[in-house]
Motif scaffolding. Structure first.
Motif, short mmCIF file in Angstrom:
data_model
loop_
_atom_site.label_atom_id
_atom_site.label_comp_id
_atom_site.label_asym_id
_atom_site.label_seq_id
_atom_site.Cartn_x
_atom_site.Cartn_y
_atom_site.Cartn_z
N LEU A 1 20.59 -33.95 -47.16
CA LEU A 1 21.22 -35.27 -47.31
C LEU A 1 20.79 -36.21 -46.18
O LEU A 1 20.35 -37.34 -46.43
N LEU A 2 20.88 -35.75 -44.95
CA LEU A 2 20.52 -36.59 -43.81
C LEU A 2 19.03 -36.93 -43.81
O LEU A 2 18.64 -38.07 -43.57
N GLY A 3 18.20 -35.93 -44.06
CA GLY A 3 16.77 -36.18 -44.06
C GLY A 3 16.33 -37.15 -45.13
O GLY A 3 15.52 -38.06 -44.88
N LEU B 1 14.76 -40.86 -44.68
CA LEU B 1 13.47 -41.15 -45.31
C LEU B 1 13.56 -42.42 -46.15
O LEU B 1 12.69 -43.31 -46.05
N VAL B 2 14.58 -42.52 -46.98
CA VAL B 2 14.73 -43.71 -47.83
C VAL B 2 14.99 -44.95 -46.98
O VAL B 2 14.46 -46.03 -47.27
N LEU C 1 19.75 -36.50 -53.72
CA LEU C 1 20.03 -37.73 -54.46
C LEU C 1 21.11 -38.56 -53.75
O LEU C 1 20.98 -39.79 -53.64
N ALA C 2 22.14 -37.89 -53.26
CA ALA C 2 23.19 -38.60 -52.53
C ALA C 2 22.64 -39.20 -51.24
O ALA C 2 22.97 -40.34 -50.87
N GLY C 3 21.80 -38.45 -50.54
CA GLY C 3 21.19 -38.96 -49.32
C GLY C 3 20.32 -40.17 -49.59
O GLY C 3 20.32 -41.14 -48.81
N ALA D 1 13.05 -30.29 -47.35
CA ALA D 1 12.29 -30.62 -48.55
C ALA D 1 12.38 -32.13 -48.84
O ALA D 1 11.37 -32.78 -49.11
N PHE D 2 13.61 -32.66 -48.82
CA PHE D 2 13.89 -34.07 -49.07
C PHE D 2 13.35 -34.54 -50.43
O PHE D 2 13.13 -35.73 -50.63
#
Length: 225
Positions: free
Chosen positions: A11-13, A17-18, A92-94, A64-65
């Motif tokens: 989630l954090l990664g 990234l986004v 997806l939530a991240g 993985a992200f």
């Protein structure tokens, strides 16, 4: 490593990234408003650099992200099927969180649905190529036993693929869906998302087959039950 910690890492990664993808796109469009090529250069370099940093930091937990990477890990026995769904939801939530934060950081509405249409066979082919190449880089480094190079290989590949693929290399369903919520330089319209995701799945399947053929003896052990 517990599933909760792995999900939190994903989630954090993915969020960072986004945020890097969208935030650098917004900054680039403001700093270089009359030069799209320079905007893309700025966007690609920041995305590649962020990937290197995030993978180096989170690889010991889970890095993985990307739902396609996670599903291919299932195929190679590196992730349990029952865990993969949790990790994909976390990604997806991240991604959604990263898009929201990026918008707010640049004083935009928290959510703005993108109107940037990205559709057509040439773009879908670009996504197949981008995703195939990304997974080849990821699992080539993993299955050859050189996991310490993965962060640099992935960051470098994505920075390059921004330029040599027609789609500018989304190569990630979680990032693709998240970019739908930002009507900015890096955005993608909701109607364009299914075509991109299907192309990414196709690229992932091809990469899985290629890696199995090229690396018949994985260097890393399978995950224990």
């Amino acid at each position: 490593m517990t599933l909760g910690r792995r999900a939190a890492s994903e989630l954090l990664g993915t969020a960072f990234l986004v945020a890097a993808v969208i935030g650098s796109g917004i900054a680039a469009s403001r700093l270089s408003p009359d030069d799209v090529g320079l905007q893309l250069l700025e966007n690609s370099l920041i995305t590649g650099a962020a990937l290197i940093a995030l993978i180096l930091a989170l690889q010991p937990v889970s890095a993985a992200f990307n739902p396609i990477v996670t599903l291919v890990e299932v195929g190679f026995g590196l992730v349990r099927i029952r865990d993969a769904g949790v990790l994909v939801v976390a990604q997806l939530a991240g991604g959604f969180l990263g898009a929201l934060v990026a918008n707010v950081m640049f004083d935009l509405d928290a959510i703005s649905i993108s109107g940037h249409d990205r559709t057509g066979g040439h773009l879908w082919l670009g996504e197949v190529v981008a995703t195939f190449g990304l997974l080849l880089v990821v699992f080539g480094s993993v299955r050859s036993g050189r996991t310490e190079t993965t962060a640099f290989a992935v960051g470098g590949y994505i920075a390059a693929a921004y330029w040599f693929t027609s789609s500018t290399s989304f190569a990630n369903p979680a990032v693709t869906v998240a970019r739908m919520f930002s009507d900015t330089f890096a955005g993608i319209s909701p109607g364009s998302v299914p075509g991109f995701v299907l192309a990414q799945v196709g690229g992932g399947v091809l990469a899985y087959l290629a890696v199995r053929f090229l690396y018949s003896h994985p260097a890393l052990p399978q995950e224990t039950p």
